[in-house]
Design a protein around this motif. Structure first.
Motif, short mmCIF file in Angstrom:
data_model
loop_
_atom_site.label_atom_id
_atom_site.label_comp_id
_atom_site.label_asym_id
_atom_site.label_seq_id
_atom_site.Cartn_x
_atom_site.Cartn_y
_atom_site.Cartn_z
N SER A 121 0.80 -1.22 0.00
CA SER A 121 0.00 0.00 0.00
C SER A 121 0.84 1.27 0.00
N VAL A 122 2.17 1.14 -0.08
CA VAL A 122 3.02 2.33 -0.08
C VAL A 122 2.74 3.16 -1.32
N ARG A 123 2.32 4.41 -1.11
CA ARG A 123 1.91 5.27 -2.22
C ARG A 123 2.47 6.68 -2.05
N PRO A 124 2.72 7.37 -3.17
CA PRO A 124 3.28 8.72 -3.08
C PRO A 124 2.23 9.82 -2.89
N ASP A 125 0.95 9.48 -2.82
CA ASP A 125 -0.05 10.52 -2.55
C ASP A 125 -0.60 10.42 -1.13
N VAL A 126 0.06 9.62 -0.30
CA VAL A 126 -0.43 9.42 1.07
C VAL A 126 0.47 10.13 2.08
N THR A 127 1.77 10.06 1.90
CA THR A 127 2.83 10.56 2.78
C THR A 127 2.99 9.68 4.01
N GLY A 128 4.15 9.79 4.64
CA GLY A 128 4.44 8.97 5.81
C GLY A 128 3.69 9.35 7.07
N LEU A 129 2.96 10.47 7.05
CA LEU A 129 2.24 10.88 8.26
C LEU A 129 1.22 9.84 8.70
N ILE A 130 0.68 9.11 7.75
CA ILE A 130 -0.30 8.09 8.11
C ILE A 130 0.33 7.02 9.00
N ASP A 131 1.60 6.71 8.77
CA ASP A 131 2.29 5.72 9.59
C ASP A 131 2.64 6.27 10.97
N LEU A 132 2.98 7.55 11.03
CA LEU A 132 3.23 8.17 12.33
C LEU A 132 1.96 8.13 13.18
N LEU A 192 6.13 10.82 18.80
CA LEU A 192 6.50 11.94 17.93
C LEU A 192 8.00 12.17 17.98
N ASN A 193 8.60 12.13 19.16
CA ASN A 193 10.03 12.34 19.29
C ASN A 193 10.84 11.23 18.63
N LEU A 194 10.36 9.98 18.75
CA LEU A 194 11.04 8.88 18.07
C LEU A 194 11.06 9.10 16.57
N TYR A 195 9.94 9.56 16.04
CA TYR A 195 9.85 9.80 14.60
C TYR A 195 10.73 10.98 14.19
N LEU A 196 10.72 12.03 14.99
CA LEU A 196 11.59 13.18 14.71
C LEU A 196 13.06 12.76 14.65
N GLU A 197 13.49 11.97 15.65
CA GLU A 197 14.88 11.54 15.70
C GLU A 197 15.22 10.63 14.52
N ALA A 198 14.30 9.71 14.19
CA ALA A 198 14.58 8.75 13.13
C ALA A 198 14.62 9.42 11.76
N THR A 199 13.70 10.33 11.50
CA THR A 199 13.71 11.00 10.20
C THR A 199 14.88 11.98 10.10
N ALA A 200 15.26 12.60 11.21
CA ALA A 200 16.42 13.50 11.19
C ALA A 200 17.69 12.73 10.81
N ALA A 201 17.79 11.49 11.30
CA ALA A 201 18.96 10.67 10.97
C ALA A 201 19.01 10.34 9.48
N HIS A 202 17.86 10.44 8.81
CA HIS A 202 17.79 10.18 7.37
C HIS A 202 17.67 11.46 6.56
N GLY A 203 17.98 12.60 7.17
CA GLY A 203 18.08 13.85 6.42
C GLY A 203 16.92 14.80 6.51
N ALA A 204 15.90 14.50 7.30
CA ALA A 204 14.74 15.39 7.41
C ALA A 204 15.05 16.59 8.29
N ARG A 205 14.29 17.67 8.06
CA ARG A 205 14.44 18.88 8.86
C ARG A 205 13.13 19.23 9.58
N TRP A 206 12.40 18.20 10.01
CA TRP A 206 11.20 18.45 10.80
C TRP A 206 11.57 19.07 12.14
N THR A 207 10.69 19.91 12.67
CA THR A 207 10.71 20.29 14.08
C THR A 207 9.41 19.78 14.68
#
Length: 296
Positions: free
Chosen positions: A225-236, A256-271
């Motif tokens: 079901s991985v799709r580019p019109d859904v985004t990863g927010l559904i999994d969070l 939320l903090n686990l997701y922030l840390e994990a995505t940051a390690a992969h190059g995201a700039r979420w706050t």
């Protein structure tokens, strides 16, 4: 006080749906014997040299999954059959996209005629007893969400129509209930990842979909079901419910903090602030009834 959802599916109450009952003209048979006949025929026609005892693992309206048990030194495998051509094409694309960029089960072969996939057999579930497991799951999920940032050049060109830049200027998908809010979601992703991300999401997360290879590496099953019109927010949004099912009471702040840390390690700039704003926009865009405290 709102009761926390017991399952990932319950966490997504209200999510927009556009397919009515009976939408598929030729669904999978309901009879297990008929399904086994179809699986054996697919192996004979499209996967020559692959034989063994076939057992049914699961069956749904749209797809069926089987194990092909093979004696050593041969390796057993998973066979998946699709009734829906679009779903087959989407899952094949997802595995191709994630093959060398994210921790998922390996796709060994696909066959268009029978709409079948031959997949890595991973019978051993992940050990959820360790306190580190919530972080492990968050990291595996984040690796899928950011997989398109690690694609080779030819794959990037093939997926140009699904990048954040392309999606941001295209009409909203028909299942979106608020196109303006959906635009806000994409804009937040642009800020977090840049223009070249293909925003993959919707992993059908369940505790049993985290499996361990013989070498100890933990990977995710089921990327259909991985799709580019859904985004990863559904999994969070489903992450706390999945962890709760696995025996880890992980509150929304921790998730939320686990997701922030994990995505940051992969190059995201979420706050925390931008991620919570994106979650609120996502709920408005899709009709979700609750974010279960993730946006507070």
């Amino acid at each position: 006080m709102t009761t926390a959802p017991a399952t990932a599916a319950q966490a997504l109450t209200g999510l927009a749906r556009i397919r009515p009952p009976g939408w598929l003209a030729d669904p999978m048979p309901a009879d297990p014997d008929a399904l086994l006949v179809r699986a054996r025929q697919a192996l004979a026609d499209d996967h020559p040299g692959v034989d063994g005892r076939v057992s049914l693992v699961s069956a749904r309206y749209t797809a069926a999954v089987f194990t092909v048990h093979r004696p050593p030194p041969q390796q057993s495998l998973v066979l998946k059959l699709h009734a829906d051509p679009a779903a087959y094409a989407a899952e094949t694309l997802a595995y191709t996209l994630l093959a060398d960029t994210a921790p998922v089960a390996r796709l060994h072969a696909e066959a268009d005629q029978s709409r079948s996939l031959r997949l890595e057999y991973l019978p051993e579930p992940a050990d959820w007893t360790g306190t580190h497991m919530p972080a492990v799951l968050a990291e595996r999920v984040a690796a899928v969400h950011t997989a398109s940032l690690r694609l080779p050049g030819e794959a990037i060109e093939a997926l140009a129509a699904f990048t954040l830049t392309a999606l941001h200027t295209a009409p909203a998908p028909p299942w979106i209930t608020d196109p303006c809010a959906y635009g806000d979601v994409l804009a937040a992703h642009l800020d977090a990842y840049g223009p070249d991300l293909v925003p993959l999401g919707h992993l059908d997360l369940k505790p049993e979909h985290l499996r361990r290879r013989p070498d100890g590496h933990v990977v995710l099953l089921d990327v259909e079901s991985v799709r580019p019109d859904v985004t990863g927010l559904i999994d969070l949004i489903t992450l706390p419910a999945v962890l709760r099912q696995a025996g880890h009471e992980t509150g929304p702040d921790r998730a939320l903090n686990l997701y922030l840390e994990a995505t940051a390690a992969h190059g995201a700039r979420w706050t925390a602030r931008s991620l919570k704003a994106a979650l609120r926009a996502y709920a408005a865009a899709t009709g979700l009834e609750s974010l279960h405290g993730l946006d507070r």
